[in-house]
Design an enzyme around this catalytic site. Structure first.
Site, PDB file in Angstrom:
ATOM      1  N   ILE A 164       8.995   5.296  -0.227  1.00  0.00           N
ATOM      2  CA  ILE A 164       9.362   3.903   0.342  1.00  0.00           C
ATOM      3  C   ILE A 164       8.491   2.672  -0.421  1.00  0.00           C
ATOM      4  O   ILE A 164       9.161   1.762  -0.463  1.00  0.00           O
ATOM      5  CB  ILE A 164       9.282   3.756   1.848  1.00  0.00           C
ATOM      6  N   GLY A 165       7.273   2.773  -0.392  1.00  0.00           N
ATOM      7  CA  GLY A 165       6.486   1.707  -1.115  1.00  0.00           C
ATOM      8  C   GLY A 165       6.902   1.418  -2.270  1.00  0.00           C
ATOM      9  O   GLY A 165       6.872   0.123  -2.567  1.00  0.00           O
TER      10      GLY A 165
ATOM     11  N   SER B 171       2.770   4.979  -4.301  1.00  0.00           N
ATOM     12  CA  SER B 171       2.122   5.682  -5.481  1.00  0.00           C
ATOM     13  C   SER B 171       3.169   7.093  -6.030  1.00  0.00           C
ATOM     14  O   SER B 171       2.876   7.792  -6.822  1.00  0.00           O
ATOM     15  CB  SER B 171       0.941   6.565  -4.827  1.00  0.00           C
TER      16      SER B 171
ATOM     17  N   TYR C 259      -0.262  11.901  14.424  1.00  0.00           N
ATOM     18  CA  TYR C 259       0.521  10.853  13.461  1.00  0.00           C
ATOM     19  C   TYR C 259       1.234   9.936  14.363  1.00  0.00           C
ATOM     20  O   TYR C 259       1.205   8.807  14.252  1.00  0.00           O
ATOM     21  CB  TYR C 259       1.336  11.562  12.389  1.00  0.00           C
TER      22      TYR C 259
ATOM     23  N   THR D  65       0.812  -1.076   0.017  1.00  0.00           N
ATOM     24  CA  THR D  65      -0.121  -0.136  -0.023  1.00  0.00           C
ATOM     25  C   THR D  65       0.624   1.085  -0.127  1.00  0.00           C
ATOM     26  O   THR D  65       2.010   1.205   0.383  1.00  0.00           O
ATOM     27  CB  THR D  65      -0.889   0.057   1.113  1.00  0.00           C
ATOM     28  N   GLY D  66       0.249   2.458  -0.419  1.00  0.00           N
ATOM     29  CA  GLY D  66       1.189   3.551  -0.472  1.00  0.00           C
ATOM     30  C   GLY D  66       2.227   3.692  -1.534  1.00  0.00           C
ATOM     31  O   GLY D  66       3.277   4.137  -1.180  1.00  0.00           O
TER      32      GLY D  66
ATOM     33  N   SER E 236       7.239   4.994  13.072  1.00  0.00           N
ATOM     34  CA  SER E 236       8.072   6.262  12.807  1.00  0.00           C
ATOM     35  C   SER E 236       9.002   6.757  13.891  1.00  0.00           C
ATOM     36  O   SER E 236       9.346   7.854  14.037  1.00  0.00           O
ATOM     37  CB  SER E 236       7.230   7.465  12.369  1.00  0.00           C
TER      38      SER E 236
END
Length: 280
Positions: free
Chosen positions: A38-39, A33, A191, A30-31, A177
């Site tokens: 990192i994805g 894009s 976050y 996922t992510g 994170s």
């Protein structure tokens, strides 16, 4: 409790590393894009290891950020360039993971596109921005980060566990994170709160999914250069690494790809820092 037989020492043949250790496996990242993200780096590593990969993207999120969005077809082409197994497939599709119905739909769509099975889930997506210090945040900020950063990840894992038949080779990798290290993240309370929840649930999820042959680990990639900082601020962060450079997207991607292989089958329930010695 399933009691496994004691295994002898590996044979010389077993000690020889397979150049395509994920051949025949399937993965959802996922992510994935942005080519600077990192994805994307994780997807390229998995493809290079032989896996078929489904790339999830949510272009409207990146389009609202200072760094902007890549065209999905460009990201897809870049990952396909890394494919090493002739039979492997790379597919991409959208999904707004703030919608509670999307995680299960995305898992089902990815599995169907990759031959009816999903082995590896890398939950790399996150809500960027729309955050602040304690005095700045409000309920709307907290709810948005909860929906994207935490709720959707748990729903993705639930759908993955329900769909995948029990057996070895199942993998879940979540992302955190470093909010529990040194001074934390006082300027990004929403976050940090939701990413901290993922770190805290790692051990419980690993115990839950062990009998299905699914390992669960969480990776803290540390500061990674994904084109969101420049100038003096960029250089100040670089100086806090012993190597004098930022982490690059492929730095955590190598760790995550290894966690997906059989070599990491004994690693589960861990929060792993991959920070290059960063001094906080």
């Amino acid at each position: 409790m399933i009691r496994m037989p004691r295994l002898p020492h590996p044979t010389p043949e077993e000690l020889r590393r397979d150049p395509l250790p994920l051949r025949g496996r399937t993965a959802l990242v996922t992510g994935a894009s942005r080519r600077a993200g990192i994805g994307h780096a994780v997807a390229r590593r998995l493809a290079a290891y032989g896996a078929s990969v489904y790339l999830h993207h949510h272009v409207p999120h990146d389009a609202d950020q200072p760094w902007g969005a890549d065209r999905p077809e460009d990201v897809l082409a870049s990952v396909r360039d890394a494919v090493c197994a002739p039979e492997a497939r790379v597919v991409a599709g959208p999904g707004d993971l703030a919608d509670p119905a999307v995680p299960a739909e995305l898992v089902a769509r990815a599995a169907d596109a990759l031959g009816g099975r999903l082995d590896i889930l890398v939950a790399n997506h996150a809500q960027s921005g729309f955050d602040g210090a304690l005095d700045d945040i409000d309920a709307t900020m907290l709810d948005r980060h909860w929906a994207v950063d935490t709720r959707s990840v748990l729903l993705l894992i639930q759908a993955h566990a329900r769909l995948r038949p029990p057996g070895p080779g199942g993998r879940v990798v979540m992302m955190t994170s470093g909010q529990d290290i040194a001074s934390g993240m006082p300027g990004e309370i929403a976050y940090a709160l939701q990413k901290g929840a993922l770190a805290s649930i790692t051990r419980s999820l690993s115990a839950t999914l062990a009998e299905q042959g699914i390992t669960v680990n969480t990776v803290n990639p540390g500061p990674v250069d994904t084109d969101y900082l420049s100038g003096a601020d960029y250089e100040a962060v670089a100086a806090r690494f012993p190597s004098g450079r930022w982490g690059m997207p492929d730095d955590p991607a190598r760790l995550i790809a290894w966690l997906a292989t059989d070599e990491a089958g004994w690693i589960t329930g861990e929060v792993i820092n991959s920070e290059g010695g960063f001094r906080r």
